[in-house]
Design a protein around this motif. Structure first.
Motif, short mmCIF file in Angstrom:
data_model
loop_
_atom_site.label_atom_id
_atom_site.label_comp_id
_atom_site.label_asym_id
_atom_site.label_seq_id
_atom_site.Cartn_x
_atom_site.Cartn_y
_atom_site.Cartn_z
N LYS A 1 3.43 1.28 -7.39
CA LYS A 1 3.80 2.04 -6.08
C LYS A 1 4.52 0.80 -5.26
O LYS A 1 5.71 1.00 -4.75
CB LYS A 1 2.68 2.69 -5.46
CG LYS A 1 3.13 3.36 -4.32
CD LYS A 1 2.52 4.89 -4.34
CE LYS A 1 3.10 5.84 -3.40
NZ LYS A 1 3.84 5.23 -2.19
N GLU A 2 4.09 -0.41 -5.18
CA GLU A 2 4.55 -1.08 -4.08
C GLU A 2 5.89 -1.70 -4.43
O GLU A 2 6.81 -1.67 -3.75
CB GLU A 2 3.73 -2.37 -4.29
CG GLU A 2 2.31 -2.46 -3.54
CD GLU A 2 2.53 -2.30 -2.17
OE1 GLU A 2 3.08 -3.18 -1.45
OE2 GLU A 2 1.95 -1.44 -1.23
N GLU B 1 8.67 0.81 -3.90
CA GLU B 1 8.95 1.05 -2.50
C GLU B 1 9.72 -0.25 -2.00
O GLU B 1 10.14 -0.27 -0.89
CB GLU B 1 7.76 1.43 -1.82
CG GLU B 1 6.93 2.56 -1.92
CD GLU B 1 7.18 3.58 -0.95
OE1 GLU B 1 7.06 3.23 0.30
OE2 GLU B 1 7.55 4.68 -1.23
N HIS B 2 9.66 -1.46 -2.94
CA HIS B 2 10.24 -2.59 -2.40
C HIS B 2 11.75 -2.40 -2.18
O HIS B 2 12.30 -2.03 -3.05
CB HIS B 2 9.69 -3.67 -3.55
CG HIS B 2 10.27 -4.89 -2.96
ND1 HIS B 2 9.27 -5.60 -1.82
CD2 HIS B 2 10.87 -5.99 -3.12
CE1 HIS B 2 9.90 -6.73 -1.61
NE2 HIS B 2 10.84 -7.13 -2.26
N ILE B 3 12.20 -3.27 -1.05
CA ILE B 3 13.52 -3.25 -0.81
C ILE B 3 13.71 -4.67 -0.61
O ILE B 3 13.33 -5.48 -0.12
CB ILE B 3 13.81 -2.70 0.74
CG1 ILE B 3 13.29 -1.31 0.95
CG2 ILE B 3 15.41 -2.81 0.98
CD1 ILE B 3 13.44 -0.94 2.32
N THR C 1 17.14 -6.30 -0.87
CA THR C 1 18.15 -6.90 -0.07
C THR C 1 17.86 -7.38 1.38
O THR C 1 16.63 -6.99 1.89
CB THR C 1 19.23 -5.75 0.22
OG1 THR C 1 18.61 -4.52 0.71
CG2 THR C 1 20.05 -5.38 -0.97
N SER D 1 17.53 -7.97 5.22
CA SER D 1 17.88 -6.77 6.08
C SER D 1 19.02 -7.29 6.97
O SER D 1 18.66 -8.36 7.94
CB SER D 1 16.46 -6.85 6.98
OG SER D 1 16.64 -6.03 8.06
N LEU D 2 20.11 -6.65 7.23
CA LEU D 2 21.11 -7.26 8.05
C LEU D 2 21.38 -5.88 8.91
O LEU D 2 21.23 -4.78 8.60
CB LEU D 2 22.31 -6.98 7.20
CG LEU D 2 22.57 -8.13 6.39
CD1 LEU D 2 23.98 -8.15 5.58
CD2 LEU D 2 22.51 -9.46 7.17
#
Ligand SMILES: Nc1ncnc2c1ncn2[C@@H]1O[C@H](COP(=O)(O)OP(=O)(O)OP(=O)(O)O)[C@@H](O)[C@H]1O
Ligand SMILES: [Mg+2]
Lengths: 338, 317
Positions: free
Chosen positions: A18-19, A22-24, A26, A28-29
């Motif tokens: 699950k983790e 959901e992980h993003i 890129t 964060s811009l």
């Protein structure tokens, strides 16, 4: 191949974490960071930006470190051609036509050895380079004031008009129409009835009319934004209108604001130069790119450098602002890019 | 729910909302809206596009200033409160809204944690920054998102995740009453169920009352205790979910039900959508919400009541 049997053991359930799902990954811009990243890729805009930075730096630093006093006259040393120290570069060696002869004009005028004028002197013997620097400073100051009015009057007027809508919007828009139907030149001439010609009357004229385009653009965008659900959400949370404007509207208007400011600036610079050129702008002893152009134009046939250098400076200044504005627009509004 | 003594939380009476009042383009978006919402229940509001569901929701939450009518919330009339007044701010904390479009409902220039904490900041619900961060993390967890994502921007999330952020924002001020305006219609079907279940779960945990707006009856039936049917700016029928579903009285409700596909090919083949002839509403008779059978209201004129009563009796026969 053919006798390969598929049975239930051949399959096993894929394990989905699950983790991980959901992980993003890129970085964060923010929108602004992204826009500046795009801007940095635009070479023309970056060169313009650097040119502007250098011009701003030089014109500011020249308040304290001017080669000569821009207003001191040396009546014996008038109309000297450019000379860069003792370097013997053609065009910058102090030679020029004096009474039909091509000679060292500095010797002819008995200028002491260590004294030279990098871009020559004008008809009253004032150092042209110092005057160009002082004139650029005037242009940039006008630009700064125009920006200030755009950012205050223009934005507030636009937001108030668009946010309230209805009657208030109606009245405010009619006022804008009246203001923008009066030509700027007329406003300045009327200003001359009250003030002496000079920086003040130019700035008052800009304060009157310069922010109109900004106000219009901001109003149109505010009209769109105010019905967006995130604004409604802020309302249902009990946010006050002023806070909504500050936290929600202005950040979402920022690209319009930046882009429009960058287009206002060259307009204002040109406005000042134009007024000074026709003689109702910055008054006599003071330097402005407009007055330098008009003075230089009188001697253009014999002493072209007196007009050429101010013309180059104002052209580069306006061009740099316009190209940077274009670059910013492409960076902040990617859809508008080709 | 039905067994407990029902306490009315929201009571709407004769609510009218007109736009552009007195101008040529006047729109009578909703008229004569009267209904109660009980504490702890979910009232589903259905109706076709343009029937005034959103307007009703926004009038109740006071995004609009109602043209006339009464909105009692917890016994206080909030229809005439001024924006920014103390009572209004209190109401703003107790009532929240979940929006339809997960892409438009989050400010793209704000971090998730600031979006969620907006209400916390406005109503000073956090003691300090640490408390604020903790509350945000708890809310993210509550709606099933990873608390580590608090510093990210909305565009990095999917539609379903964004809708969860919107839910967290609404829950941040600990409201009692939530109006959800088609919260799932912009989502994938697979995500819809997740979000609906999340809403149900949170309702139980926090003892919330919902006004759930949707345009199709099937999802509303699943989540609602009672259902109100709207048409043309008016409420036409209101009863418990099963009553509306199994014993519809108003012809518009019948028509709406007949439009739902049935997941059984045998029955589906025989399903005939019933057209609704709205001319019956335009005959100039005065209509009000009449209680035909206990807890079952229909928008009817005095002369039509008998007919509806007979129809209701026929169902039970
Ligand atoms: N701000 C407004 N100004 C004028 N008319 C409006 C305004 N808001 C809504 N209306 C009108 O009111 C009527 C009801 O609209 P509303 O948005 O409440 O419908 P809805 O039931 O929510 O429809 P949908 O299912 O499409 O969301 C429509 O005819 C609409 O055109
Ligand atoms: Mg709607």
């Amino acid at each position: 191949m053919a006798d390969y049997k598929i049975n239930a053991d051949s399959f096993k359930l894929a394990h989905i974490e699950k983790e991980a799902q959901e992980h993003i990954s890129t970085p964060s811009l923010t929108f602004t960071q992204d826009a500046f990243r795009r801007l940095k890729k635009n070479k023309v805009a970056m060169v313009s930006l650097w040119i502007l930075c250098i011009m701003i730096f030089l014109s500011v630093i020249s308040i304290w470190f001017s080669p000569h006093n821009p207003n001191t006259q040396h009546l014996n040393w008038n109309n000297l051609p450019p000379k860069l120290g003792n370097l013997n570069i053609p065009g910058f060696n102090g030679h020029g036509l004096v009474r039909g002869e091509y000679i060292d004009a500095y010797k002819a005028s008995k200028v002491p050895d260590g004294t030279w004028f990098a871009l020559g002197t004008d008809s009253l013997g004032r150092d042209l380079l110092s005057r160009i620097l002082a004139g650029t400073r005037v242009s940039l100051f006008v630009a700064f004031m125009a920006t200030l009015f755009d950012l205050t009057i223009g934005i507030i007027y636009g937001i108030v008009s668009g946010w309230n809508g209805g009657m208030i919007d109606n009245i405010l828009q009619r006022i804008i129409e009246i203001i923008s139907s009066v030509p700027n030149l007329v406003v300045v001439i009327l200003m001359l009835l009250v003030f002496k010609p000079g920086l003040l009357s130019i700035i008052v004229a800009i304060a009157f009319t310069g922010w109109v385009t900004m106000a219009r653009l901001i109003r149109a965008q505010t009209l769109q934004l105010r019905d967006q659900e995130f604004i409604l959400a802020a309302k249902t949370l009990g946010e006050s209108p002023i806070k909504i404007a500050w936290k929600h509207l202005i950040p979402n208007l920022s690209s319009t604001i930046i882009i429009q400011t960058m287009f206002t600036i060259p307009t204002a610079i040109f406005f000042e130069a134009f007024l000074s050129y026709i003689g109702i702008g910055i008054p006599a002893p003071k330097a402005s790119l407009g007055t330098l152009l008009s003075d230089g134009q009188k001697n253009f046939r014999f002493l072209p450098y007196q007009m050429v250098y101010p013309a180059i400076v104002i052209s580069v200044l306006m061009l740099a602002f316009n190209l940077l504005a274009d670059g910013l627009r492409d960076a902040f509004d990617p859809r508008s890019a080709r | 729910m039905a067994e407990q003594k029902k306490e009315v939380l929201v009571s709407v009476k004769d609510l009218q909302q007109f736009f552009n009042l007195g101008k040529k383009d006047e729109v009578r978006a909703i008229q004569d809206i009267t209904f109660d919402i009980y504490r702890g229940e979910t009232l589903g509001l259905v109706g076709e596009s343009g029937s005034g569901k959103t307007t009703t929701g926004r009038a109740i939450i006071r995004l609009y200033k109602p043209t006339s009518g009464e909105i009692m919330f917890n016994g206080k009339d909030i229809a005439k409160l001024k924006n920014g007044s103390k009572e209004m701010q209190e109401f703003r904390r107790e009532t929240q809204m979940i929006f339809q479009d997960p892409y438009a409902s989050l400010n793209p220039r704000m971090k998730v944690k600031d979006i969620i904490a907006e209400g916390i900041d406005i109503h000073h619900l956090a003691k300090n920054d640490k408390d604020r961060d903790e509350q945000v993390a708890n809310l993210l967890e509550l709606v099933g998102l990873n608390p580590d994502h608090a510093t990210r921007y909305p565009h990095e999330f999917s539609g379903g995740q964004r809708q969860r952020i919107g839910i967290a924002r609404a829950l941040a001020v600990q409201p009692q009453f939530i109006i959800a305006d088609e919260p799932i219609s912009a989502l994938d079907v697979s995500i819809q169920a997740q979000v609906v279940n999340l809403l149900k779960e949170i309702q139980e945990k926090r003892n919330l009352t919902y006004l759930f707006i949707a345009h199709d009856l099937s999802m509303v039936k699943y989540i609602s205790d009672r259902i109100a049917v709207m048409h043309n700016g008016r409420l036409v029928e209101l009863s418990t979910a099963s009553e509306v579903y199994n014993h519809p009285l108003h012809p518009y409700t019948k028509s709406l039900l007949s439009a739902i596909p049935i997941p059984d090919p045998e029955v589906e083949r025989k399903r005939r959508p019933q057209p609704y002839d709205s001319s019956m509403e335009e005959d100039g008779q005065k209509r009000t919400m009449v209680e035909i059978t206990p807890e079952h209201f229909v928008y009817a004129a005095a002369g039509e009541v008998e007919g509806y009563k007979a129809a209701a009796a026929a169902y039970n026969a």
